[in-house]
Design a protein around this motif. Sequence first.
Motif, PDB file in Angstrom:
ATOM      1  N   VAL A   1     -50.566 -15.062  24.218  1.00  0.00           N
ATOM      2  CA  VAL A   1     -49.364 -15.254  23.404  1.00  0.00           C
ATOM      3  C   VAL A   1     -48.730 -16.570  23.820  1.00  0.00           C
ATOM      4  O   VAL A   1     -48.475 -16.801  25.007  1.00  0.00           O
ATOM      5  CB  VAL A   1     -48.355 -14.103  23.595  1.00  0.00           C
ATOM      6  N   ASP A   2     -48.485 -17.445  22.841  1.00  0.00           N
ATOM      7  CA  ASP A   2     -47.845 -18.724  23.114  1.00  0.00           C
ATOM      8  C   ASP A   2     -46.328 -18.619  22.931  1.00  0.00           C
ATOM      9  O   ASP A   2     -45.827 -17.727  22.240  1.00  0.00           O
ATOM     10  CB  ASP A   2     -48.394 -19.811  22.190  1.00  0.00           C
ATOM     11  N   GLU A   3     -45.628 -19.537  23.550  1.00  0.00           N
ATOM     12  CA  GLU A   3     -44.169 -19.567  23.464  1.00  0.00           C
ATOM     13  C   GLU A   3     -43.708 -19.615  22.005  1.00  0.00           C
ATOM     14  O   GLU A   3     -44.207 -20.394  21.196  1.00  0.00           O
ATOM     15  CB  GLU A   3     -43.647 -20.819  24.185  1.00  0.00           C
ATOM     16  N   GLY A   4     -42.773 -18.732  21.650  1.00  0.00           N
ATOM     17  CA  GLY A   4     -42.189 -18.735  20.321  1.00  0.00           C
ATOM     18  C   GLY A   4     -42.984 -18.010  19.259  1.00  0.00           C
ATOM     19  O   GLY A   4     -42.555 -17.927  18.110  1.00  0.00           O
ATOM     20  N   GLU A   5     -44.148 -17.477  19.608  1.00  0.00           N
ATOM     21  CA  GLU A   5     -44.980 -16.755  18.648  1.00  0.00           C
ATOM     22  C   GLU A   5     -44.530 -15.305  18.496  1.00  0.00           C
ATOM     23  O   GLU A   5     -43.911 -14.729  19.390  1.00  0.00           O
ATOM     24  CB  GLU A   5     -46.435 -16.712  19.132  1.00  0.00           C
TER      25      GLU A   5
ATOM     26  N   LEU B   1     -40.600 -10.284  24.477  1.00  0.00           N
ATOM     27  CA  LEU B   1     -40.216  -8.940  24.051  1.00  0.00           C
ATOM     28  C   LEU B   1     -41.461  -8.174  23.620  1.00  0.00           C
ATOM     29  O   LEU B   1     -42.179  -8.603  22.716  1.00  0.00           O
ATOM     30  CB  LEU B   1     -39.220  -9.025  22.892  1.00  0.00           C
ATOM     31  N   LEU B   2     -41.713  -7.040  24.265  1.00  0.00           N
ATOM     32  CA  LEU B   2     -42.809  -6.153  23.895  1.00  0.00           C
ATOM     33  C   LEU B   2     -42.242  -5.020  23.044  1.00  0.00           C
ATOM     34  O   LEU B   2     -41.394  -4.253  23.519  1.00  0.00           O
ATOM     35  CB  LEU B   2     -43.477  -5.568  25.143  1.00  0.00           C
ATOM     36  N   LEU B   3     -42.688  -4.904  21.811  1.00  0.00           N
ATOM     37  CA  LEU B   3     -42.192  -3.880  20.882  1.00  0.00           C
ATOM     38  C   LEU B   3     -43.308  -2.883  20.589  1.00  0.00           C
ATOM     39  O   LEU B   3     -44.349  -3.251  20.040  1.00  0.00           O
ATOM     40  CB  LEU B   3     -41.742  -4.522  19.571  1.00  0.00           C
TER      41      LEU B   3
ATOM     42  N   LYS C   1     -37.255 -13.688  15.927  1.00  0.00           N
ATOM     43  CA  LYS C   1     -38.317 -14.685  16.026  1.00  0.00           C
ATOM     44  C   LYS C   1     -37.771 -16.079  15.724  1.00  0.00           C
ATOM     45  O   LYS C   1     -38.087 -17.053  16.425  1.00  0.00           O
ATOM     46  CB  LYS C   1     -39.448 -14.333  15.067  1.00  0.00           C
ATOM     47  N   GLU C   2     -36.945 -16.185  14.692  1.00  0.00           N
ATOM     48  CA  GLU C   2     -36.379 -17.489  14.330  1.00  0.00           C
ATOM     49  C   GLU C   2     -35.470 -18.037  15.423  1.00  0.00           C
ATOM     50  O   GLU C   2     -35.298 -19.252  15.547  1.00  0.00           O
ATOM     51  CB  GLU C   2     -35.602 -17.376  13.014  1.00  0.00           C
ATOM     52  N   SER C   3     -34.897 -17.152  16.222  1.00  0.00           N
ATOM     53  CA  SER C   3     -34.042 -17.598  17.325  1.00  0.00           C
ATOM     54  C   SER C   3     -34.855 -18.205  18.470  1.00  0.00           C
ATOM     55  O   SER C   3     -34.286 -18.789  19.395  1.00  0.00           O
ATOM     56  CB  SER C   3     -33.202 -16.431  17.856  1.00  0.00           C
ATOM     57  N   GLY C   4     -36.184 -18.047  18.420  1.00  0.00           N
ATOM     58  CA  GLY C   4     -37.054 -18.620  19.442  1.00  0.00           C
ATOM     59  C   GLY C   4     -37.632 -17.609  20.401  1.00  0.00           C
ATOM     60  O   GLY C   4     -38.392 -17.975  21.307  1.00  0.00           O
ATOM     61  N   LEU C   5     -37.311 -16.332  20.224  1.00  0.00           N
ATOM     62  CA  LEU C   5     -37.817 -15.302  21.119  1.00  0.00           C
ATOM     63  C   LEU C   5     -39.309 -15.065  20.863  1.00  0.00           C
ATOM     64  O   LEU C   5     -39.750 -15.001  19.725  1.00  0.00           O
ATOM     65  CB  LEU C   5     -37.044 -14.001  20.899  1.00  0.00           C
ATOM     66  N   THR C   6     -40.066 -14.926  21.935  1.00  0.00           N
ATOM     67  CA  THR C   6     -41.495 -14.627  21.843  1.00  0.00           C
ATOM     68  C   THR C   6     -41.677 -13.122  21.789  1.00  0.00           C
ATOM     69  O   THR C   6     -41.080 -12.387  22.583  1.00  0.00           O
ATOM     70  CB  THR C   6     -42.240 -15.211  23.057  1.00  0.00           C
TER      71      THR C   6
ATOM     72  N   LEU D   1     -44.461 -10.342   9.834  1.00  0.00           N
ATOM     73  CA  LEU D   1     -43.654 -10.952  10.895  1.00  0.00           C
ATOM     74  C   LEU D   1     -44.456 -11.884  11.797  1.00  0.00           C
ATOM     75  O   LEU D   1     -43.878 -12.732  12.473  1.00  0.00           O
ATOM     76  CB  LEU D   1     -43.041  -9.851  11.774  1.00  0.00           C
ATOM     77  N   SER D   2     -45.765 -11.731  11.808  1.00  0.00           N
ATOM     78  CA  SER D   2     -46.576 -12.307  12.876  1.00  0.00           C
ATOM     79  C   SER D   2     -47.261 -13.611  12.497  1.00  0.00           C
ATOM     80  O   SER D   2     -47.513 -13.887  11.324  1.00  0.00           O
ATOM     81  CB  SER D   2     -47.637 -11.293  13.327  1.00  0.00           C
TER      82      SER D   2
END
Length: 235
Positions: free
Chosen positions: A25-29, A157-159, A182-187, A201-202
């Motif tokens: 998983v890359d940053e912001g993905e 964040l693991l959902l 996601k738009e806020s930059g959270l991975t 979403l992905s």
Amino acid sequence: MILEVEDIYTSYGLSQILFGISLQVDEGECVSLLGRNGVGKTTTLRSIMGLTAPRQGSVRFRAKDITGRPAYQIARLGVGFVPEERRIFPDLSVRENLEVGRKAPTTPHAMEWSVERVYEIFPVLERLNDRKGGYLSGGEQQMLTVGRTLMGNPDLLLLDEPSEGLAPLVVRDLSEQIHRLKESGLTILLCEQNAKFATALSDRAYVLEKGQVRFSGTIEDLQQNEEVRQQYLSI
């Protein structure tokens, strides 16, 4: 790269669940783990979070080996976990549930969350500020669980199955709220059986079957691969 899982094997007692799972998983993905019930999606998240330690392979968060560390240590490093069963405090109000999750940022990358910021993402929670958690609907409890996890200022964040058991209108609202995160930059690493919900979403997806990765690629690649969707995602 914020998360790298390499060739992990995880079991519950004598029952082997994961057989060499690898993912990145890359940053912001926002990355999805897709598949039917029982294919190993939740176990993958639990392995990352330290709740069920892999017996083989490695998990690295921001290039640091976290394999088998206690969950509280992994949380302090910046990983937040939203379990499928939610686990809110039924006798505490919405605000009190959120305050329980509050902690100061522990990494320079973290976005600092407050109750007010959570209410901006989940405005329904602000209207329910004083209501006890046990009197919330399933969708409201799901939002509260996500909000409480955000109060820990995670980098990742693991959902786990956030849409499970929710009405279609609630699922639509939850999708919009996760999109805002996601738009806020959270991975985000999203484990879901509802492929339509997750792929909207992905950026990328991994498809699991019998504890192994059967497909990895972009959402566009997945949508064009009829064989994978029919064999591993159709109900």
